[in-house]
Design a protein around this motif. Sequence first.
Motif, mmCIF file in Angstrom:
data_model
loop_
_atom_site.group_PDB
_atom_site.id
_atom_site.type_symbol
_atom_site.label_atom_id
_atom_site.label_comp_id
_atom_site.label_asym_id
_atom_site.label_seq_id
_atom_site.Cartn_x
_atom_site.Cartn_y
_atom_site.Cartn_z
ATOM 1 N N SER A 151 11.023 49.718 -58.760
ATOM 2 C CA SER A 151 12.065 49.984 -57.757
ATOM 3 C C SER A 151 13.450 49.573 -58.230
ATOM 4 N N GLU A 152 13.545 49.154 -59.485
ATOM 5 C CA GLU A 152 14.834 48.690 -60.015
ATOM 6 C C GLU A 152 15.879 49.812 -59.962
ATOM 7 N N GLY A 153 16.985 49.551 -59.329
ATOM 8 C CA GLY A 153 18.088 50.504 -59.268
ATOM 9 C C GLY A 153 17.915 51.627 -58.270
ATOM 10 N N ILE A 154 16.786 51.645 -57.573
ATOM 11 C CA ILE A 154 16.523 52.753 -56.653
ATOM 12 C C ILE A 154 17.477 52.735 -55.463
ATOM 13 N N PHE A 155 17.696 51.558 -54.905
ATOM 14 C CA PHE A 155 18.459 51.459 -53.663
ATOM 15 C C PHE A 155 19.968 51.336 -53.886
ATOM 16 N N GLU A 156 20.388 50.925 -55.080
ATOM 17 C CA GLU A 156 21.805 50.693 -55.322
ATOM 18 C C GLU A 156 22.635 51.953 -55.077
ATOM 19 N N ASP A 157 23.623 51.828 -54.197
ATOM 20 C CA ASP A 157 24.579 52.897 -53.879
ATOM 21 C C ASP A 157 23.919 54.153 -53.313
ATOM 22 N N ALA A 158 22.732 54.010 -52.777
ATOM 23 C CA ALA A 158 22.076 55.169 -52.155
ATOM 24 C C ALA A 158 22.689 55.429 -50.780
ATOM 25 N N ASP A 159 22.679 56.700 -50.385
ATOM 26 C CA ASP A 159 23.225 57.091 -49.090
ATOM 27 C C ASP A 159 22.134 57.342 -48.060
ATOM 28 N N PHE A 199 5.422 50.127 -48.408
ATOM 29 C CA PHE A 199 6.662 50.557 -47.772
ATOM 30 C C PHE A 199 6.819 49.979 -46.369
ATOM 31 N N ARG A 200 5.696 49.680 -45.728
ATOM 32 C CA ARG A 200 5.763 49.088 -44.386
ATOM 33 C C ARG A 200 6.381 47.691 -44.433
ATOM 34 N N ASP A 201 6.271 47.045 -45.591
ATOM 35 C CA ASP A 201 6.735 45.667 -45.718
ATOM 36 C C ASP A 201 8.143 45.558 -46.294
ATOM 37 N N LEU A 202 8.828 46.674 -46.494
ATOM 38 C CA LEU A 202 10.195 46.615 -47.009
ATOM 39 C C LEU A 202 11.094 45.861 -46.034
ATOM 40 N N ASP A 203 12.018 45.093 -46.598
ATOM 41 C CA ASP A 203 12.915 44.272 -45.785
ATOM 42 C C ASP A 203 14.240 45.002 -45.579
ATOM 43 N N PRO A 204 14.487 45.536 -44.392
ATOM 44 C CA PRO A 204 15.741 46.272 -44.175
ATOM 45 C C PRO A 204 16.981 45.397 -44.345
ATOM 46 N N GLU A 205 16.882 44.120 -43.976
ATOM 47 C CA GLU A 205 18.022 43.207 -44.124
ATOM 48 C C GLU A 205 18.376 43.006 -45.598
ATOM 49 N N GLY A 206 17.342 42.976 -46.452
ATOM 50 C CA GLY A 206 17.587 42.798 -47.879
ATOM 51 C C GLY A 206 18.076 44.061 -48.559
ATOM 52 N N ILE A 207 17.658 45.207 -48.057
ATOM 53 C CA ILE A 207 18.028 46.477 -48.670
ATOM 54 C C ILE A 207 19.415 46.941 -48.223
ATOM 55 N N ASP A 212 9.122 50.469 -39.241
ATOM 56 C CA ASP A 212 9.371 49.988 -37.883
ATOM 57 C C ASP A 212 10.789 50.413 -37.506
ATOM 58 N N LYS A 213 10.894 51.476 -36.746
ATOM 59 C CA LYS A 213 12.202 52.069 -36.444
ATOM 60 C C LYS A 213 13.140 51.065 -35.792
ATOM 61 N N THR A 214 12.638 50.296 -34.840
ATOM 62 C CA THR A 214 13.475 49.312 -34.135
ATOM 63 C C THR A 214 14.025 48.267 -35.095
ATOM 64 N N GLU A 215 13.164 47.782 -35.997
ATOM 65 C CA GLU A 215 13.585 46.753 -36.959
ATOM 66 C C GLU A 215 14.691 47.279 -37.872
ATOM 67 N N TRP A 216 14.540 48.521 -38.325
ATOM 68 C CA TRP A 216 15.537 49.095 -39.227
ATOM 69 C C TRP A 216 16.836 49.402 -38.479
ATOM 70 N N GLU A 217 16.733 49.835 -37.261
ATOM 71 C CA GLU A 217 17.950 50.090 -36.482
ATOM 72 C C GLU A 217 18.689 48.793 -36.188
ATOM 73 N N GLN A 218 17.968 47.725 -35.940
ATOM 74 C CA GLN A 218 18.606 46.431 -35.707
ATOM 75 C C GLN A 218 19.320 45.911 -36.945
ATOM 76 N N ALA A 219 18.865 46.398 -38.131
ATOM 77 C CA ALA A 219 19.528 46.015 -39.387
ATOM 78 C C ALA A 219 20.716 46.931 -39.688
ATOM 79 N N GLY A 220 21.058 47.795 -38.748
ATOM 80 C CA GLY A 220 22.242 48.637 -38.895
ATOM 81 C C GLY A 220 21.989 50.021 -39.450
ATOM 82 N N PHE A 221 20.720 50.420 -39.579
ATOM 83 C CA PHE A 221 20.382 51.735 -40.140
ATOM 84 C C PHE A 221 20.354 52.805 -39.056
#
Length: 413
Positions: free
Chosen positions: A355-363, A374-382, A399-408
């Motif tokens: 996953s190295e470099g996958i998330f950097e500057d992604a839209d 993928f269920r365990d991904l940390d939205p706050e960290g990403i 978890d849609k609610t968790e990701w939305e609370q992280a600003g997604f």
Amino acid sequence: MDRICVLGLGYIGLPTALMFASAGYEVIGVDVKEEVLNSLRNGDCHIDEPGLNDLVRQVILKGKLEVSSHPVQSDAFIIAVPTPITDPDYPHADLSYVKSAAAGISPLLRRGNLVVLESTSPPGTTEEIVVPILEDGSGLKAGKDFHVAYCPERVLPGRILHEIIHNARIIGGIDVGSARRAEELYRSFVKGEIHLTDVKTAEMVKLAENTYRDVNIALANELARICSRLRVDVREVIDLANLHPRVKILRPGPGVGGHCIAVDPWFIVEKAPQEARLIRAAREVNDSQPRYVFERIKGVLKKMERPKIAVLGMAYKGNVGDTRESPALKVIDLLKAEGYEVAIYDPYVKGYDSSEGIFEDADCLVVLTDHSQFRDLDPEGIAPLLRNKSVFDARNVLDKTEWEQAGFRVETI
């Protein structure tokens, strides 16, 4: 019966050969791919499947499995070669591998031999195609001089070694004697129930099983499209509908993959095009689902300049590395053709398992496979790594609610 020759050492042929070898038979495994043969001779397995590599080494060390590019005289022959479709625009079964395998063993047939077709095939293949080839090449008569049966596999990638032993099996013979002879052979390792029938019924059973799932998935995918238009949560609709004791709707997704479900229903359409209208419609819904997902992703990206997409998943199903007929690949191809920058991460697919470099500057983060990781991904960290915090979850695993609370901004299938 002492020697068994298995033609085709893929996802079904190799595990079948290993089961017979473990049961004490002398097994000759045949494949046309030299790299497959060399790998097995070295005690290595070319298929990523739990437990398979250890079993390969065991039977090779015991001398119970030998591999070759050509069949040899045996007591039983198992044909487990691919049966792909010929043309996506006019799908028909490509039986060239089956015909070649039958032609290869026909000169080797002797009285009392057993030939079993395991390859998924249109109804009538065993009697109308395989038997004439065997009879012409051997000078013998099927049913009188040798036995012929059809025994389809019914296994799930990721659980093959368990299911090949414990699942119920259907065996269809060209006559009762052939069915019973095949039952005797498979009973050497199968612990599940074995049901005997005629050969064409057995061929149809395998297709009906996968067609049932394809039609069910098409219903789920069509419901997802309808619910999106009506602004209703399809997950809640399906969850609540499934509380009914006689309703079991499957989950929507980016399409249907794997060698079986995405292919087998076309074999029924091929044999009965006028009658198989529902089956054809289901195939068309599922085949068009990757483009539907692509268009939904385009909608998320429409106001972004030169967007980068972080794609999670290439495999056709969760927790395996099997990409055969994967709808994820079709979505990825459409995204690339549109000119988007696409970074891909799949922990089960070699070459994409970092996953190295996958998330950097992604839209936009796009989930195409339901791997448990993928269920365990940390939205706050990403979140700090992305340029725009957008998510399109085509598998409904986050978890849609968790990701939305992280600003997604989160959209689902």
